[in-house]
Design an enzyme around this catalytic site. Structure first.
Site, PDB file in Angstrom:
ATOM      1  N   CYS A 222      20.494 -15.322  55.561  1.00 21.09           N
ATOM      2  CA  CYS A 222      19.582 -16.170  56.316  1.00 21.09           C
ATOM      3  C   CYS A 222      19.195 -17.434  55.542  1.00 21.09           C
ATOM      4  O   CYS A 222      18.849 -17.361  54.366  1.00 21.09           O
ATOM      5  CB  CYS A 222      18.331 -15.355  56.588  1.00 21.09           C
TER       6      CYS A 222
ATOM      7  N   ARG B  10      30.035 -21.488  72.003  1.00 18.77           N
ATOM      8  CA  ARG B  10      30.252 -22.936  72.070  1.00 18.77           C
ATOM      9  C   ARG B  10      31.569 -23.282  72.737  1.00 18.77           C
ATOM     10  O   ARG B  10      31.666 -24.182  73.537  1.00 18.77           O
ATOM     11  CB  ARG B  10      30.218 -23.532  70.670  1.00 18.77           C
TER      12      ARG B  10
HETATM   13  P1  IMP Z   1      20.072  -8.240  55.901  1.00 18.21           P
HETATM   14  O1  IMP Z   1      19.954  -6.754  56.128  1.00 18.21           O
HETATM   15  O2  IMP Z   1      19.276  -8.698  54.752  1.00 18.21           O
HETATM   16  O3  IMP Z   1      21.508  -8.661  55.813  1.00 18.21           O
HETATM   17  O4  IMP Z   1      19.435  -8.951  57.177  1.00 18.21           O
HETATM   18  C1  IMP Z   1      19.869  -8.709  58.480  1.00 18.21           C
HETATM   19  C2  IMP Z   1      18.932  -9.404  59.450  1.00 18.21           C
HETATM   20  O5  IMP Z   1      18.979 -10.829  59.258  1.00 18.21           O
HETATM   21  C3  IMP Z   1      19.282  -9.226  60.910  1.00 18.21           C
HETATM   22  O6  IMP Z   1      18.864  -8.003  61.439  1.00 18.21           O
HETATM   23  C4  IMP Z   1      18.572 -10.416  61.549  1.00 18.21           C
HETATM   24  O7  IMP Z   1      17.203 -10.166  61.773  1.00 18.21           O
HETATM   25  C5  IMP Z   1      18.684 -11.481  60.485  1.00 18.21           C
HETATM   26  N1  IMP Z   1      19.789 -12.429  60.739  1.00 18.21           N
HETATM   27  C6  IMP Z   1      21.017 -12.198  61.222  1.00 18.21           C
HETATM   28  N2  IMP Z   1      21.761 -13.312  61.260  1.00 18.21           N
HETATM   29  C7  IMP Z   1      20.973 -14.300  60.799  1.00 18.21           C
HETATM   30  C8  IMP Z   1      21.179 -15.692  60.597  1.00 18.21           C
HETATM   31  O8  IMP Z   1      22.247 -16.245  60.813  1.00 18.21           O
HETATM   32  N3  IMP Z   1      20.105 -16.382  60.127  1.00 18.21           N
HETATM   33  C9  IMP Z   1      18.897 -15.776  59.852  1.00 18.21           C
HETATM   34  N4  IMP Z   1      18.692 -14.472  59.986  1.00 18.21           N
HETATM   35  C10 IMP Z   1      19.714 -13.732  60.467  1.00 18.21           C
END
Ligand code: IMP
Length: 498
Positions: free
Chosen positions: A318, A417
């Site tokens: 993110c 897109r």
């Molecule tokens: P991780 O477990 O730290 O990889 O976070 C996963 C979470 O990041 C997902 O469940 C979403 O809430 C969030 N997320 C997914 N894709 C994106 C993105 O492109 N930008 C920001 N947050 C994201």
């Protein structure tokens, strides 16, 4: 004038749990990881409970039907992503709902006049040694026979000859009707000394194959998350744009629960969309989010959300905070929202579970999130590392990696897109990268679960509500954070580099 919140925005790394007294009957075997997934009357049991507090992120790189099957078999739940055409997402839901443990869809299929060398090639590709011979060479064609790798040998048989010359014809095969249960099939496998039992419909078309080994395999999953008809449960992500078309299609496909997927759920659009789902499809639970404070939680709970996801900007892929300057440390967000959930329960008598979503990097972060009040967690990076996730597995000098990309990255949004006539993307909120490969989900998750249970035992708890009610957390200083790590030279790290 802008309001400045006095409390610093904190993350999981800044906290540790203090051990509580562990009584003799509190052991890892006695820990029960059941947790509510959806809104229910406080003090009662939720209509859907997770058997293990894990959900996989609503992401293309993560929640495939294969991963959803594996996670539900381990007691958790996947949310299949909505960044795809409605019919594709509905087909993915159907794939999970149609999964029957132990009933395998044949992946090595040939026509009777295909050559044995073509068959040998198919067996090499799939790694399976039993092939179905069907009239049209598909997994659901009329079954004509079975052929195994024991039925032909390159030195003894003409590999240009047809498969039909070496197959066991269906007339000589034991087979079963479509209504057979797994335990009945298993009994026949043993009683009739079979390796494989084909399951056929009334017209003789192949439905499934049942193998001896699959029955034993199914016994390994005592905590499967299933619906009333014993089908695995699956969730589906939705958005605030096409929900009026997407929701009915997902329901028709059999989705058990829906969740609005947004990096900022504190909006009138989400409240309106929640109201629409509640009005037109009151039977389906639907989650909302994401939020980072009590005010936004209460807004969504009052709008009808059946659970609320917490987390903005903490995800591993993110860049929302960099791009837009919004978000909150995940620990502060979970603690604040958990307080609001409890206040909402006191005020209304309704318990609306919360999910800590994103930013869980280490296994112990799961324990911290749950101790801070999350009813369950959602993870992207964690699940993206497993075989069942969508990203390609690639070799590097340091070992294998899997691709992992954010839903806000260009890569994720391309379908919209270019394929669906969607809006162009002004800027990205996610990156496209790699995560270390971690093998099979069953084994990886078992390790995480083992660590979580051990932590709960140290904190003297055998259930998640007890863990939340009694956990004691302490903030760590930079100095004590250093103290947390090994300070000797590790045996597999050379002390001097030549
Ligand atoms: P991780 O477990 O730290 O990889 O976070 C996963 C979470 O990041 C997902 O469940 C979403 O809430 C969030 N997320 C997914 N894709 C994106 C993105 O492109 N930008 C920001 N947050 C994201």
């Amino acid at each position: 004038m802008a309001q400045v919140i006095a409390e610093v925005s904190r993350t999981f790394n800044e906290f540790l749990l203090l051990p509580n007294r562990t009584r003799t009957d509190c052991t890892a075997d006695t820990v029960d990881l059941r947790t509510p997934l959806v809104r229910h009357t406080a003090g009662e049991t939720a209509a859907i409970e997770l058997r293990s507090p894990f959900t996989s992120a609503i992401m293309q790189a993560v929640s495939t039907p294969e991963l959803a099957i594996a996670l539900a078999r381990n007691g958790g739940l996947s949310f299949l992503h909505h960044n795809q055409p409605i019919e594709d997402q509905a087909a993915a839901v159907r794939q999970v709902k149609n999964f029957k443990a132990g009933f395998v869809t044949s992946d090595t299929n040939v026509r009777p006049d295909d050559s044995l060398s073509l068959l040998a090639g198919a067996m090499r590709r799939t790694g399976h040694s039993t092939a179905a011979v069907t009239d049209d060479g598909t997994a659901t064609g009329r079954l004509l026979g079975l052929v195994t790798s024991r039925d032909f040998h390159p030195q003894r048989h003409d590999l240009d000859g047809p498969v039909s010359g070496r197959m066991t014809p269906v007339a000589e095969l034991a087979h079963a009707g479509a209504d057979i249960t797994l335990s009945e099939a298993n009994a026949r496998l043993w009683d009739e000394r079979l390796d494989c039992l084909p399951v056929l419909d009334a017209e003789g078309r192949l439905q499934h194959l049942v193998f001896r080994s699959d029955y034993a395999d199914n016994k390994r999953f005592p905590h499967q998350l299933v619906d009333g008809a014993k089908r695995l449960r699956v969730g589906a992500g939705i958005n605030t744009h096409d929900y009026q078309e997407r929701v009915p299609a997902l329901l028709e496909a059999g989705a058990d629960v829906l969740c609005f997927d947004s990096s900022d759920g504190y909006s009138d659009w989400q409240a309106q969309a929640l109201a629409w789902v509640k009005k037109h499809h009151p039977q389906i639970p639907v989650g909302g989010g994401n939020v980072v404070d009590g005010e936004a939680f209460t807004f969504l709970a009052e709008a009808g959300a059946d659970f609320v996801k917490v987390g903005v900007g903490g995800g591993s892929i993110c860049i929302t905070r960099d791009q837009k300057g919004i978000g909150r440390g995940q620990a502060s967000a979970v603690l604040d929202v958990a307080g609001a959930r409890d206040a909402f329960r006191e005020r209304t008598g309704a318990y609306v579970p919360i999910c800590s979503d994103g930013g869980l990097v280490h296994d112990y972060h799961v324990a911290l999130a749950l101790a801070m009040g999350a009813d369950f967690v959602m993870m992207g990076r964690y699940f993206a590392r497993f075989d069942q996730a969508a990203g390609a597995k690639l070799p590097t000098r340091e070992g294998f990696v899997k691709e992992y990309w954010g839903e806000g990255s260009n890569r994720a949004r391309n379908w919209q897109r270019y394929g669906q006539g969607g809006q162009g993307l002004l800027f990205e909120e996610g990156v496209d990268g790699y995560v270390p490969y971690a093998g099979d989900l069953d084994e990886g998750l078992a390790l995480t679960v083992a660590k979580l249970k051990t932590t709960m035992v140290s904190c003297g708890s055998t259930t998640l509500p007890e863990f939340q009610a009694t956990a004691r957390l302490t903030l760590v200083s930079d100095q004590s954070f250093q103290e947390s790590h090994a300070t000797v030279t590790l045996r597999d790290t050379p002390a001097t580099v030549s």
